[in-house]
Write an enzyme that holds these catalytic residues in place. Structure first.
Site, short mmCIF file in Angstrom:
data_model
loop_
_atom_site.label_atom_id
_atom_site.label_comp_id
_atom_site.label_asym_id
_atom_site.label_seq_id
_atom_site.Cartn_x
_atom_site.Cartn_y
_atom_site.Cartn_z
N SER A 119 0.81 -1.22 0.00
CA SER A 119 0.00 0.00 0.00
C SER A 119 0.84 1.27 0.00
O SER A 119 0.33 2.35 -0.31
CB SER A 119 -0.95 0.01 1.20
OG SER A 119 -0.25 -0.19 2.41
N ASP A 340 -3.99 5.84 11.92
CA ASP A 340 -3.09 5.36 10.87
C ASP A 340 -1.83 6.22 10.84
O ASP A 340 -1.82 7.33 10.31
CB ASP A 340 -3.80 5.40 9.51
CG ASP A 340 -2.94 4.85 8.38
OD1 ASP A 340 -1.80 4.42 8.64
OD2 ASP A 340 -3.41 4.86 7.22
N HIS A 343 0.50 5.00 6.66
CA HIS A 343 0.36 5.58 5.33
C HIS A 343 0.53 7.10 5.40
O HIS A 343 0.77 7.64 6.48
CB HIS A 343 -1.00 5.19 4.74
CG HIS A 343 -1.20 3.71 4.64
ND1 HIS A 343 -1.91 2.99 5.58
CD2 HIS A 343 -0.74 2.82 3.74
CE1 HIS A 343 -1.90 1.70 5.26
NE2 HIS A 343 -1.19 1.56 4.15
#
Length: 363
Positions: A119, A340, A343
């Site tokens: 990702s 998160d 990312h």
């Protein structure tokens, strides 16, 4: 006396030969190192520098880019501050060229570029697509999202940006015992052939355990393991990838990059704030070094790259990304519940990764 003189002469010649061999080896290593992203021809290390406030940033508006996933679209999902968008990377010894999407498309007309990895590759792929789109907003595009292969085509230039999702680079195969991470197999590599540029990435999934782990067993040759040291496994898997590149890539036709190890910011003790993580962070760390130093995975990556026969340019984004504790989605993600710190928001840090990719191609 004459014999002694001859012996001394031989000894001198032997020492000279060893010196020349070492000098040659050193020069070869420098060339390899330079191509691996440490330095450019002009002696500038693009990856040594600091973050500076820059009101001309960001490169694009997230609301105007059709390629951003909800998990990266921080402004859409409520991030209240915008200062994190206003920082540019300034190398110590030179200036980065400003990204020019139209120039990039002209240079790569008719070419195929593929991001291969997890990702974080998705993060970088979407960033590049947005940066190009902002430069040529009226250019016709074709956009297809599938697993494992997605792509964006800029039709007017016949430039295709591919994304091939494979978190470990090596294969996960189905055996009688269940899903097996095969450290010696890259059958998925058939999809990577024929590209004009390859940008690889892997690391984050190697640390996953429990329900987030994608496999039941690890295969290393004929041996099957329920688990093993993840750094050892990463080294073995990355070595298999390196052998694949050495065996399958023609450097005259394909440029190969490795994205580098992208850091996380779950542990504030890494930057001397033990009670914090990325949530609520509003600005980068000052200076050019990260208190905790480089993650161990970066050393493994450097070691494997140093053994390769084919040239691979390391986009050495680890330290400059470690400084950006402010650039994660944290709780402002449309897909991830919780916090998160892995990312990155778009627009944001991955745009700088792509600016460095652009610099490596044009400087």
């Amino acid at each position: 006396m004459g014999f002694r003189c001859k012996s001394l002469l031989c000894l001198f010649l032997l020492v000279l030969l060893v010196f020349l061999q070492k000098a040659s080896a050193g020069q070869h290593y420098y060339n390899v190192t330079r191509f691996r992203g440490r330095k450019q021809e002009n002696g500038c290390n693009l990856f040594q520098g600091k973050w500076v406030f820059d009101p001309s940033y960001p490169f694009y508006d997230s609301s105007g880019c059709p390629f951003i996933d909800p998990e990266f679209d921080c402004l859409k999902y409520g991030r209240p501050d915008k200062q994190y968008l206003k920082y540019s990377w300034k190398p110590d010894a030179c200036d980065l060229p400003r990204f020019d999407g139209a120039s990039f498309l002209a240079k790569w007309r008719g070419k195929k570029i593929m991001f291969v990895g997890d990702s974080l590759s998705l993060n970088m792929w979407e960033s590049l697509a947005c940066m190009i789109h902002a430069s040529v907003p009226n250019s016709k595009t074709t956009y297809v999202r599938k697993d494992p292969l997605s792509f964006v085509i800029f039709e007017d230039y016949a430039v295709t940006l591919y994304l091939y999702r494979t978190p470990y680079l090596v294969d996960i195969v189905r055996e009688s015992v269940g899903a097996v991470l095969n450290l010696g197999s890259i059958n998925g590599g058939n999809a990577w052939k024929g590209m004009d540029m390859l940008v690889f990435n892997s690391w984050h999934w190697w640390t996953h355990k429990g329900k987030s782990q994608a496999w039941d067993y690890i295969r290393d040759g004929s041996e099957l393991y329920k688990d093993m040291d993840r750094f050892v496994a990463f080294n073995k898997g990355l070595t298999t990838w390196a052998n694949w590149v050495d065996s399958n890539v023609d450097p005259t036709k394909t440029q190969v990059f490795f994205q580098g190890i992208s850091p996380t910011h779950y542990e504030g003790r890494e930057w001397n704030q033990p009670k914090k993580n990325c949530y609520g962070e509003l600005e980068p760390l000052s200076g050019s070094t990260y208190p905790a130093g480089a993650p161990p995975a970066a050393a493994i990556l450097n070691k494997v790259l140093g053994t390769m026969k084919k040239p691979v340019y390391l986009l050495d984004i680890t330290t400059l990304s470690q400084l950006r504790k402010d650039a994660h989605p944290s709780t402002y993600s449309g897909e991830h519940s919780g916090n998160d710190c892995s990312h990155w928001c778009l627009p944001g840090l991955p745009d700088t990764w792509n600016q460095l990719l652009y610099a490596a191609l044009v400087m």
